[in-house]
Design a protein around this motif. Sequence first.
Motif, PDB file in Angstrom:
ATOM      1  N   ALA A  61       0.827  -1.098  -0.177  1.00  0.00           N
ATOM      2  CA  ALA A  61       0.051  -0.038   0.123  1.00  0.00           C
ATOM      3  C   ALA A  61       0.918   1.213  -0.155  1.00  0.00           C
ATOM      4  N   LEU A  62       2.052   1.136   0.452  1.00  0.00           N
ATOM      5  CA  LEU A  62       2.916   2.353   0.572  1.00  0.00           C
ATOM      6  C   LEU A  62       3.532   2.523  -0.735  1.00  0.00           C
ATOM      7  N   VAL A  63       3.875   1.753  -1.567  1.00  0.00           N
ATOM      8  CA  VAL A  63       4.357   2.183  -2.936  1.00  0.00           C
ATOM      9  C   VAL A  63       3.601   3.078  -3.874  1.00  0.00           C
ATOM     10  N   PRO A  64       2.184   2.661  -4.112  1.00  0.00           N
ATOM     11  CA  PRO A  64       1.399   3.694  -4.656  1.00  0.00           C
ATOM     12  C   PRO A  64       1.449   5.109  -4.291  1.00  0.00           C
ATOM     13  N   TRP A  65       1.445   5.349  -2.765  1.00  0.00           N
ATOM     14  CA  TRP A  65       1.194   6.820  -2.408  1.00  0.00           C
ATOM     15  C   TRP A  65       2.582   7.337  -2.464  1.00  0.00           C
ATOM     16  N   ILE A  66       3.698   6.671  -2.492  1.00  0.00           N
ATOM     17  CA  ILE A  66       4.995   7.163  -2.919  1.00  0.00           C
ATOM     18  C   ILE A  66       5.218   7.586  -4.073  1.00  0.00           C
ATOM     19  N   LEU A  67       4.422   6.946  -4.988  1.00  0.00           N
ATOM     20  CA  LEU A  67       4.336   7.342  -6.487  1.00  0.00           C
ATOM     21  C   LEU A  67       3.577   8.531  -6.910  1.00  0.00           C
ATOM     22  N   VAL A  68       2.399   8.644  -5.809  1.00  0.00           N
ATOM     23  CA  VAL A  68       1.516   9.772  -6.125  1.00  0.00           C
ATOM     24  C   VAL A  68       2.491  10.890  -5.754  1.00  0.00           C
ATOM     25  N   PHE A  69       3.094  10.843  -4.661  1.00  0.00           N
ATOM     26  CA  PHE A  69       3.650  12.200  -4.128  1.00  0.00           C
ATOM     27  C   PHE A  69       4.848  12.447  -5.002  1.00  0.00           C
ATOM     28  N   LEU A  94      -3.472  13.645 -12.933  1.00  0.00           N
ATOM     29  CA  LEU A  94      -4.483  12.400 -12.807  1.00  0.00           C
ATOM     30  C   LEU A  94      -3.868  11.259 -13.525  1.00  0.00           C
ATOM     31  N   SER A  95      -3.212  11.313 -14.869  1.00  0.00           N
ATOM     32  CA  SER A  95      -3.105  10.383 -15.614  1.00  0.00           C
ATOM     33  C   SER A  95      -1.687   9.569 -14.911  1.00  0.00           C
ATOM     34  N   VAL A  96      -0.885  10.293 -14.437  1.00  0.00           N
ATOM     35  CA  VAL A  96       0.458   9.787 -13.925  1.00  0.00           C
ATOM     36  C   VAL A  96       0.191   8.970 -12.637  1.00  0.00           C
ATOM     37  N   ALA A  97      -0.543   9.942 -11.929  1.00  0.00           N
ATOM     38  CA  ALA A  97      -0.405   9.462 -10.337  1.00  0.00           C
ATOM     39  C   ALA A  97      -1.611   8.164 -10.131  1.00  0.00           C
ATOM     40  N   LEU A  98      -2.415   8.065 -10.748  1.00  0.00           N
ATOM     41  CA  LEU A  98      -3.518   7.066 -10.603  1.00  0.00           C
ATOM     42  C   LEU A  98      -3.353   5.901 -11.826  1.00  0.00           C
ATOM     43  N   GLY A  99      -3.217   4.602 -11.218  1.00  0.00           N
ATOM     44  CA  GLY A  99      -2.954   3.370 -12.213  1.00  0.00           C
ATOM     45  C   GLY A  99      -4.071   2.459 -12.144  1.00  0.00           C
ATOM     46  N   ASN A 100      -4.245   1.993 -13.290  1.00  0.00           N
ATOM     47  CA  ASN A 100      -5.477   0.918 -13.652  1.00  0.00           C
ATOM     48  C   ASN A 100      -5.095  -0.407 -12.846  1.00  0.00           C
ATOM     49  N   THR A 101      -4.965  -0.424 -11.516  1.00  0.00           N
ATOM     50  CA  THR A 101      -4.604  -1.446 -10.720  1.00  0.00           C
ATOM     51  C   THR A 101      -5.397  -2.523 -10.260  1.00  0.00           C
ATOM     52  N   ALA A 102      -6.802  -2.370 -10.693  1.00  0.00           N
ATOM     53  CA  ALA A 102      -7.874  -3.017 -10.264  1.00  0.00           C
ATOM     54  C   ALA A 102      -8.380  -4.026 -11.546  1.00  0.00           C
ATOM     55  N   PHE A 223       5.195   7.875 -20.379  1.00  0.00           N
ATOM     56  CA  PHE A 223       6.477   7.653 -20.164  1.00  0.00           C
ATOM     57  C   PHE A 223       6.702   7.608 -18.510  1.00  0.00           C
ATOM     58  N   LEU A 224       6.302   8.656 -17.817  1.00  0.00           N
ATOM     59  CA  LEU A 224       6.286   8.753 -16.365  1.00  0.00           C
ATOM     60  C   LEU A 224       5.657   7.594 -15.759  1.00  0.00           C
ATOM     61  N   LYS A 225       4.086   7.437 -16.169  1.00  0.00           N
ATOM     62  CA  LYS A 225       3.193   6.436 -15.488  1.00  0.00           C
ATOM     63  C   LYS A 225       3.861   4.963 -15.768  1.00  0.00           C
ATOM     64  N   MET A 226       4.176   4.414 -17.254  1.00  0.00           N
ATOM     65  CA  MET A 226       4.339   3.111 -17.493  1.00  0.00           C
ATOM     66  C   MET A 226       5.919   2.938 -17.574  1.00  0.00           C
ATOM     67  N   ILE A 227       6.746   3.616 -17.357  1.00  0.00           N
ATOM     68  CA  ILE A 227       8.225   3.334 -17.560  1.00  0.00           C
ATOM     69  C   ILE A 227       8.988   3.773 -16.181  1.00  0.00           C
ATOM     70  N   LEU A 228       8.782   5.106 -16.178  1.00  0.00           N
ATOM     71  CA  LEU A 228       9.462   5.660 -14.895  1.00  0.00           C
ATOM     72  C   LEU A 228       8.825   5.127 -13.635  1.00  0.00           C
ATOM     73  N   SER A 229       7.721   5.233 -13.396  1.00  0.00           N
ATOM     74  CA  SER A 229       7.009   4.594 -12.270  1.00  0.00           C
ATOM     75  C   SER A 229       7.362   3.359 -11.784  1.00  0.00           C
ATOM     76  N   PRO A 230       7.559   2.298 -12.445  1.00  0.00           N
ATOM     77  CA  PRO A 230       7.725   1.017 -12.331  1.00  0.00           C
ATOM     78  C   PRO A 230       9.258   0.771 -11.857  1.00  0.00           C
ATOM     79  N   MET A 231      10.264   1.654 -12.375  1.00  0.00           N
ATOM     80  CA  MET A 231      11.599   1.955 -12.390  1.00  0.00           C
ATOM     81  C   MET A 231      11.947   2.565 -10.920  1.00  0.00           C
ATOM     82  N   ILE A 232      11.244   3.411 -10.546  1.00  0.00           N
ATOM     83  CA  ILE A 232      11.394   4.063  -9.264  1.00  0.00           C
ATOM     84  C   ILE A 232      10.851   2.921  -8.133  1.00  0.00           C
ATOM     85  N   ALA A 233       9.781   2.565  -8.564  1.00  0.00           N
ATOM     86  CA  ALA A 233       9.241   1.482  -7.502  1.00  0.00           C
ATOM     87  C   ALA A 233      10.410   0.271  -7.239  1.00  0.00           C
ATOM     88  N   PHE A 234      11.064  -0.142  -8.495  1.00  0.00           N
ATOM     89  CA  PHE A 234      11.895  -1.218  -8.311  1.00  0.00           C
ATOM     90  C   PHE A 234      13.056  -0.815  -7.654  1.00  0.00           C
TER      91      PHE A 234
END
Length: 301
Positions: A61-69, A94-102, A223-234
């Motif tokens: 639950a922490l990871v998506p909130w880190i990515l939001v900020f 909105l496009s970058v912060a919110l992912g279709n995770t459901a 780019f921010l949502k689908m490439i950079l976000s998973p890299m940051i989480a990684f």
Amino acid sequence: MGNLLYLVILLALGNISRRLPVFPENTPNVVNLFVIYISFPATILLQINKIDIQADLMVLALVPWILVFLSIFSVGLISKFLQWDKKLTGAVLLSVALGNTAFFGYPAVSAFFGEQSLGYAIIYDQLGSFIALATFGTIVVSIYGTSQKISFKTVLLKIVGFPPFIALIAGIFLVKTPVSGMMLKMLEGLSATLVPLAIFSVGAQLKFRQPSTNIKPICIAIFLKMILSPMIAFFILMFMGIQGTVFHISVFQAGMPSMVMAGVLAATGNLRSDVTNAVIGYGILFSFITLPILYYILISF
């Protein structure tokens, strides 16, 4: 993955509806209002009642909130550098912060990692993306949906009066309260309309041929949502020493395309929904390339 194909078909049907005279021009607006005032609040009330918090899985639950900020920081810098107006900035945010995770994330996780990993995906979505949508999404619409300077009181009133946020607060107060059979059936029925109506609406507003001024923000958001976000989480999770399924699912969910509800929020909030819908549509198509690549990277660790 049948559910992913379902998304594409709904997008296509929505797009086709724009060319059929039987559908009035304001069809997406009516659909969006139904989603915001009925479908989404029903989904919140239904899902918030099922949340079961486990301390050892809270990193999910922490990871998506880190990515939001981080998205606030990154989009803010890019917006200032490129001199975007408030409505475009809010739409990209909105496009970058919110992912279709459901609806997108669950079947994708199940298909790539197996059904035994689905519980991890649900925690990431329910305690991260889902609550961020109802809170952060509301704040973005309230702040960026107007070109005028607004006070804290105005923003607060807009948030408190936003149907999804009202449903979230009600759901928190009623968490674990037994729901009668009739009420449960009604909530399930209304909730079931969320995904098809929201995706249909996005498809109805989606224009694959974009003006040249839209190409840059669309590409940046994807780019921010689908490439950079998973890299940051990684790298964050690697630094924290997180391994195994929690690591795999957190990073994989971080790479999902933009949430369909971001398009609905952008449209109802008077933001640049043309950009948001394009990011969602192209992102879904792009994910058929990025998710398999991300999967093979993850399983090597």
